[in-house]
Write a protein that holds these residues in place. Structure first.
Motif, PDB file in Angstrom:
ATOM      1  N   LEU A 155       0.816  -0.997   0.062  1.00 41.21           N
ATOM      2  CA  LEU A 155      -0.188   0.118   0.125  1.00 41.21           C
ATOM      3  C   LEU A 155       0.804   1.110  -0.039  1.00 41.21           C
ATOM      4  O   LEU A 155       1.652   1.425   0.997  1.00 41.21           O
ATOM      5  CB  LEU A 155      -1.084   0.049   1.185  1.00 41.21           C
ATOM      6  N   LEU A 156       0.829   1.858  -1.017  1.00 42.11           N
ATOM      7  CA  LEU A 156       1.960   3.275  -1.188  1.00 42.11           C
ATOM      8  C   LEU A 156       1.064   4.401  -1.075  1.00 42.11           C
ATOM      9  O   LEU A 156       0.031   4.868  -1.680  1.00 42.11           O
ATOM     10  CB  LEU A 156       2.522   2.934  -2.719  1.00 42.11           C
ATOM     11  N   LEU A 157       1.545   5.122   0.058  1.00 42.90           N
ATOM     12  CA  LEU A 157       1.008   6.233   0.497  1.00 42.90           C
ATOM     13  C   LEU A 157       1.806   7.527   0.199  1.00 42.90           C
ATOM     14  O   LEU A 157       2.958   7.512   0.807  1.00 42.90           O
ATOM     15  CB  LEU A 157       0.621   6.429   1.904  1.00 42.90           C
ATOM     16  N   ASP A 158       1.583   8.286  -0.880  1.00 40.02           N
ATOM     17  CA  ASP A 158       2.607   9.167  -1.507  1.00 40.02           C
ATOM     18  C   ASP A 158       2.229  10.622  -1.657  1.00 40.02           C
ATOM     19  O   ASP A 158       1.812  10.965  -2.848  1.00 40.02           O
ATOM     20  CB  ASP A 158       2.908   8.288  -3.057  1.00 40.02           C
ATOM     21  N   PRO A 159       1.895  11.220  -0.476  1.00 38.43           N
ATOM     22  CA  PRO A 159       1.805  12.870  -0.815  1.00 38.43           C
ATOM     23  C   PRO A 159       2.685  13.630  -1.584  1.00 38.43           C
ATOM     24  O   PRO A 159       2.256  14.443  -2.276  1.00 38.43           O
ATOM     25  CB  PRO A 159       1.645  13.238   0.753  1.00 38.43           C
ATOM     26  N   LYS A 160       3.858  13.269  -1.744  1.00 37.64           N
ATOM     27  CA  LYS A 160       4.871  13.713  -2.236  1.00 37.64           C
ATOM     28  C   LYS A 160       4.839  13.487  -3.989  1.00 37.64           C
ATOM     29  O   LYS A 160       5.103  14.495  -4.858  1.00 37.64           O
ATOM     30  CB  LYS A 160       6.487  13.430  -2.164  1.00 37.64           C
ATOM     31  N   GLN A 161       4.206  12.383  -4.146  1.00 37.52           N
ATOM     32  CA  GLN A 161       3.798  11.964  -5.784  1.00 37.52           C
ATOM     33  C   GLN A 161       5.046  12.060  -6.572  1.00 37.52           C
ATOM     34  O   GLN A 161       4.769  12.565  -7.686  1.00 37.52           O
ATOM     35  CB  GLN A 161       2.704  12.949  -6.375  1.00 37.52           C
ATOM     36  N   LEU A 162       6.117  11.388  -6.353  1.00 32.23           N
ATOM     37  CA  LEU A 162       7.153  11.465  -7.025  1.00 32.23           C
ATOM     38  C   LEU A 162       7.892  10.034  -7.009  1.00 32.23           C
ATOM     39  O   LEU A 162       8.053   9.528  -8.135  1.00 32.23           O
ATOM     40  CB  LEU A 162       8.148  12.587  -6.536  1.00 32.23           C
ATOM     41  N   ASP A 163       8.518   9.755  -6.119  1.00 31.26           N
ATOM     42  CA  ASP A 163       9.440   8.544  -6.161  1.00 31.26           C
ATOM     43  C   ASP A 163       8.663   7.100  -6.165  1.00 31.26           C
ATOM     44  O   ASP A 163       9.096   6.156  -6.482  1.00 31.26           O
ATOM     45  CB  ASP A 163      10.440   8.547  -4.857  1.00 31.26           C
ATOM     46  N   LEU A 164       7.276   7.172  -5.548  1.00 34.09           N
ATOM     47  CA  LEU A 164       6.501   5.852  -5.616  1.00 34.09           C
ATOM     48  C   LEU A 164       6.051   5.555  -6.765  1.00 34.09           C
ATOM     49  O   LEU A 164       5.380   4.512  -6.854  1.00 34.09           O
ATOM     50  CB  LEU A 164       5.803   5.756  -4.236  1.00 34.09           C
ATOM     51  N   VAL A 165       5.730   6.647  -7.635  1.00 33.70           N
ATOM     52  CA  VAL A 165       5.026   6.397  -8.834  1.00 33.70           C
ATOM     53  C   VAL A 165       5.306   5.310  -9.574  1.00 33.70           C
ATOM     54  O   VAL A 165       4.429   4.608 -10.349  1.00 33.70           O
ATOM     55  CB  VAL A 165       4.944   7.637  -9.722  1.00 33.70           C
ATOM     56  N   ALA A 166       6.387   5.036  -9.800  1.00 31.92           N
ATOM     57  CA  ALA A 166       6.776   3.932 -10.716  1.00 31.92           C
ATOM     58  C   ALA A 166       6.623   2.415 -10.275  1.00 31.92           C
ATOM     59  O   ALA A 166       6.409   1.529 -10.950  1.00 31.92           O
ATOM     60  CB  ALA A 166       8.719   3.663 -10.474  1.00 31.92           C
ATOM     61  N   PHE A 167       6.023   2.244  -9.006  1.00 30.41           N
ATOM     62  CA  PHE A 167       5.476   1.022  -8.420  1.00 30.41           C
ATOM     63  C   PHE A 167       4.047   0.966  -8.473  1.00 30.41           C
ATOM     64  O   PHE A 167       3.402  -0.086  -8.209  1.00 30.41           O
ATOM     65  CB  PHE A 167       6.118   0.737  -6.851  1.00 30.41           C
ATOM     66  N   ALA A 168       3.340   2.061  -9.004  1.00 29.45           N
ATOM     67  CA  ALA A 168       1.922   2.098  -8.862  1.00 29.45           C
ATOM     68  C   ALA A 168       0.977   0.946  -9.623  1.00 29.45           C
ATOM     69  O   ALA A 168      -0.003   0.672  -9.306  1.00 29.45           O
ATOM     70  CB  ALA A 168       1.267   3.629  -9.448  1.00 29.45           C
ATOM     71  N   ARG A 169       1.668   0.505 -10.690  1.00 21.07           N
ATOM     72  CA  ARG A 169       0.918  -0.243 -11.475  1.00 21.07           C
ATOM     73  C   ARG A 169       1.506  -1.762 -11.470  1.00 21.07           C
ATOM     74  O   ARG A 169       1.149  -2.624 -12.348  1.00 21.07           O
ATOM     75  CB  ARG A 169       1.003   0.093 -13.086  1.00 21.07           C
ATOM     76  N   LEU A 170       2.295  -1.987 -10.454  1.00 20.92           N
ATOM     77  CA  LEU A 170       2.832  -3.499 -10.209  1.00 20.92           C
ATOM     78  C   LEU A 170       1.744  -4.097  -9.579  1.00 20.92           C
ATOM     79  O   LEU A 170       0.753  -3.818  -9.052  1.00 20.92           O
ATOM     80  CB  LEU A 170       3.925  -3.304  -9.370  1.00 20.92           C
ATOM     81  N   PRO A 171       1.766  -5.496 -10.258  1.00 22.56           N
ATOM     82  CA  PRO A 171       0.716  -6.486  -9.585  1.00 22.56           C
ATOM     83  C   PRO A 171       0.732  -6.709  -7.959  1.00 22.56           C
ATOM     84  O   PRO A 171      -0.164  -6.859  -7.386  1.00 22.56           O
ATOM     85  CB  PRO A 171       0.972  -7.749 -10.033  1.00 22.56           C
TER      86      PRO A 171
END
Length: 250
Positions: A155-171
């Motif tokens: 569960l990725l909680l990313d208020p900065k919307q920068l570094d975790l974006v790359a993992f958003a579509r992983l299964p």
């Protein structure tokens, strides 16, 4: 030409009456560890008393005496230039933890891996630009490479919307959330899931997820990543504190 650090250390000890042998060092990214051969008439405390003076003479911030696992006394000195740690080139152990979190290299030069399943929460702190988010994304990438979506969900909680974006579509990813109010709701739902799982464990008469799955179940672990927790605390501190305290219970 400047003498090697080993030779400088050896000379500094000899000049101060400490007749010991300094062996080849083990190099970590920022620390060099020199095993020291102590004669029968020399105690480690004899060396320790000289370390502050020797550090000043060598122009290093400090020198620390410590005992190695093999029984040898050693001296730890900061390296003149900190070395880059390339996670992609690390040789990882075969018996890695159930939820391995790659941290880098320890002072002995060995790969340092934590087990998230034995430490329910981890806080990575540092100054601005120190590499906190880079550390998180590198370790997360390793975890999701060696564990399947059936074994771990994130569960990725990313208020900065920068570094975790790359993992958003992983299964592996249950959700990638960026809005603060939605993030609070997601954390509250985690509390509900925690209570639900504790009920399952109680019915199965087990204490943790590993023991539960050992009975034939396939319940994945949930790893929650919060990037820039400080931003949320600044805005929603009073509302967020009880939620975090509930989630951080062992």
């Amino acid at each position: 030409m400047k003498a090697s650090q080993r030779w400088q250390l050896q000379q500094a000890l000899w000049k101060r009456g400490v007749r010991v042998g300094v062996l080849e060092p083990t190099l970590a990214p920022s620390i060099a560890t020199y095993p020291v051969m102590l004669p029968d008439d020399t105690e480690a405390s004899d060396v320790d008393r000289k370390l502050k003076e020797i550090a000043g003479r060598m122009g290093v911030k400090s020198i620390r005496g410590a005992w190695l696992d093999n029984g040898l006394y050693s001296l730890e000195l900061p390296r003149a230039k900190r070395q880059r740690v390339d996670y992609g080139r690390l040789e990882l152990p075969d018996d890695a933890a159930p939820l391995p979190w790659l941290l880098g290299i320890d002072n002995s030069g060995g790969v340092l891996i934590a087990d998230v399943s034995t430490m329910p929460h981890m806080l990575i702190a540092g100054t601005t630009g120190a590499g906190k988010s880079t550390s998180v994304t590198a370790s997360l990438a390793h975890l999701l490479t060696v564990r399947s979506p059936d074994q771990v969900q994130t569960l990725l909680l990313d208020p900065k919307q920068l570094d975790l974006v790359a993992f958003a579509r992983l299964p592996h990813t249950v959700a990638h959330l960026t809005q603060a109010d939605v993030i609070l709701s997601a954390l509250e739902s985690l509390i509900d899931e925690m209570h639900h799982r504790n009920s399952l464990f109680a019915k199965a008469r087990v204490k943790n997820l590993a023991a539960y799955n050992a009975k034939g179940h396939t319940l994945p672990a949930i790893v929650c990543i919060i990037d820039e927790l400080g931003l949320l605390m600044d805005t929603y501190g009073k509302a967020l504190e009880p939620i975090l305290l509930a989630l951080l219970q062992p």
